[in-house]
Design a protein around this motif. Structure first.
Motif, mmCIF file in Angstrom:
data_model
loop_
_atom_site.group_PDB
_atom_site.id
_atom_site.type_symbol
_atom_site.label_atom_id
_atom_site.label_comp_id
_atom_site.label_asym_id
_atom_site.label_seq_id
_atom_site.Cartn_x
_atom_site.Cartn_y
_atom_site.Cartn_z
ATOM 1 N N UNK A 1 47.376 44.376 39.603
ATOM 2 C CA UNK A 1 46.243 44.871 40.386
ATOM 3 C C UNK A 1 44.892 44.662 39.716
ATOM 4 N N UNK A 2 44.844 44.270 38.444
ATOM 5 C CA UNK A 2 43.573 43.959 37.787
ATOM 6 C C UNK A 2 43.264 42.470 37.812
ATOM 7 N N UNK A 3 44.000 41.714 38.591
ATOM 8 C CA UNK A 3 43.713 40.287 38.748
ATOM 9 C C UNK A 3 42.626 40.137 39.815
ATOM 10 N N UNK A 4 41.490 39.539 39.457
ATOM 11 C CA UNK A 4 40.460 39.317 40.481
ATOM 12 C C UNK A 4 40.931 38.248 41.466
ATOM 13 N N UNK A 5 40.764 38.522 42.740
ATOM 14 C CA UNK A 5 41.335 37.668 43.774
ATOM 15 C C UNK A 5 40.256 36.996 44.618
ATOM 16 N N UNK A 6 40.738 36.138 45.509
ATOM 17 C CA UNK A 6 39.913 35.429 46.496
ATOM 18 C C UNK A 6 38.800 34.661 45.799
ATOM 19 N N UNK A 7 37.583 34.790 46.292
ATOM 20 C CA UNK A 7 36.483 34.010 45.723
ATOM 21 C C UNK A 7 35.852 34.683 44.523
ATOM 22 N N UNK A 8 36.572 35.597 43.876
ATOM 23 C CA UNK A 8 36.093 36.245 42.658
ATOM 24 C C UNK A 8 37.013 35.994 41.469
ATOM 25 N N UNK A 9 37.921 35.047 41.586
ATOM 26 C CA UNK A 9 38.827 34.738 40.489
ATOM 27 C C UNK A 9 38.088 34.310 39.234
ATOM 28 N N UNK A 10 38.792 34.301 38.128
ATOM 29 C CA UNK A 10 38.179 33.995 36.835
ATOM 30 C C UNK A 10 37.609 32.586 36.750
ATOM 31 N N UNK A 11 38.058 31.668 37.592
ATOM 32 C CA UNK A 11 37.551 30.296 37.542
ATOM 33 C C UNK A 11 36.387 30.052 38.498
ATOM 34 N N UNK A 12 36.011 31.053 39.268
ATOM 35 C CA UNK A 12 34.867 30.896 40.170
ATOM 36 C C UNK A 12 33.576 31.048 39.370
ATOM 37 N N UNK A 13 32.467 30.649 39.963
ATOM 38 C CA UNK A 13 31.180 30.737 39.267
ATOM 39 C C UNK A 13 30.859 32.171 38.866
ATOM 40 N N UNK A 14 30.992 33.114 39.789
ATOM 41 C CA UNK A 14 30.675 34.506 39.450
ATOM 42 C C UNK A 14 31.721 35.077 38.487
ATOM 43 N N UNK A 15 32.957 34.649 38.603
ATOM 44 C CA UNK A 15 33.987 35.089 37.668
ATOM 45 C C UNK A 15 33.673 34.630 36.250
ATOM 46 N N UNK A 16 33.289 33.366 36.104
ATOM 47 C CA UNK A 16 32.922 32.849 34.776
ATOM 48 C C UNK A 16 31.683 33.568 34.239
ATOM 49 N N UNK A 17 30.725 33.804 35.119
ATOM 50 C CA UNK A 17 29.492 34.489 34.713
ATOM 51 C C UNK A 17 29.786 35.893 34.180
ATOM 52 N N UNK A 18 30.585 36.664 34.921
ATOM 53 C CA UNK A 18 30.849 38.049 34.529
ATOM 54 C C UNK A 18 31.885 38.174 33.413
ATOM 55 N N UNK A 19 32.703 37.154 33.220
ATOM 56 C CA UNK A 19 33.693 37.185 32.140
ATOM 57 C C UNK A 19 33.128 36.649 30.827
ATOM 58 N N UNK A 20 31.936 36.052 30.862
ATOM 59 C CA UNK A 20 31.337 35.476 29.655
ATOM 60 C C UNK A 20 31.079 36.576 28.625
ATOM 61 N N UNK A 21 31.214 36.231 27.350
ATOM 62 C CA UNK A 21 30.950 37.222 26.303
ATOM 63 C C UNK A 21 29.511 37.748 26.403
ATOM 64 N N UNK A 22 29.338 39.004 26.070
ATOM 65 C CA UNK A 22 28.007 39.616 26.064
ATOM 66 C C UNK A 22 27.837 40.374 24.752
ATOM 67 N N UNK A 23 26.632 40.367 24.217
ATOM 68 C CA UNK A 23 26.373 41.027 22.943
ATOM 69 C C UNK A 23 26.079 42.509 23.103
#
Length: 191
Positions: free
Chosen positions: A51-73
């Protein structure tokens, strides 16, 4: 009469929302989905380990998925125009603040009752009920690191969210290095 697998049905000024359960006989594929007419507002696997898998157009390989999964300081402040089922909350980390703007109170209620993205998020999750443009116009600058616009998938797009004036409001709310991410997938219009 209800549709097969229908778990909830809500009707209000904004239309008819349904929460449907699918593939219940296959636990690894079983999901809940929220639909508004023929538009899918999100889906989530129901198995606890999925249930913690992002689905549809929010998956980890989508643009917003990559943006929000990127490391942050440091913790991030993220705004979202349009809640759906709250899928983007899966990208929240401890200390992050995720603020969802949603015009339809039934979407918020159904997302909380039938989906777990919001309550499972490590981020502090807030909701602002009302028209996002008007809400943002009345708020002091939020200093969002990311502001996601996702309110354009239906055949009745809220055009007032796409005007020059609206974009001036969005830019007012971004941090100096903030990102404005816009989901422009639409069946009816070439956005």
């Amino acid at each position: 009469t209800g549709l097969p697998g229908e778990r909830a049905l809500e009707r209000n000024f904004y239309g008819v929302l349904r929460v449907l359960e699918t593939d219940v006989d296959q636990p690894e594929k079983a999901m809940h989905r929220m639909v508004h007419g023929r538009i899918v507002h999100g889906l989530q696997f129901t198995a606890p380990d999925r249930r913690q898998i992002p689905t549809a157009y929010y998956g980890e390989q989508t643009a917003v998925g990559r943006l929000l999964a990127a490391p942050a300081t440091q913790p991030r402040k993220v705004g979202m125009v349009g809640l759906g089922v709250g899928t983007l909350a899966v990208y929240g980390r401890p200390g992050d603040q995720f603020r969802f703007y949603e015009i339809n109170p039934d979407v918020i209620r159904l997302a909380k009752e039938h989906f777990t993205y919001l309550r499972d998020s490590a981020a502090n999750v807030e909701h602002v009920v009302g028209d996002a443009r008007l809400s943002l116009e009345q708020e002091p600058p939020q200093q969002f690191d990311v502001l996601v616009l996702d309110a354009f998938s239906s055949d009745a797009i809220p055009a007032h969210l796409l005007t020059e004036e609206a974009f001036a409001i969005y830019l007012k709310h971004l941090a100096p290095q903030g990102v404005l991410a816009i989901h422009i997938t639409n069946r009816h219009f070439d956005l």
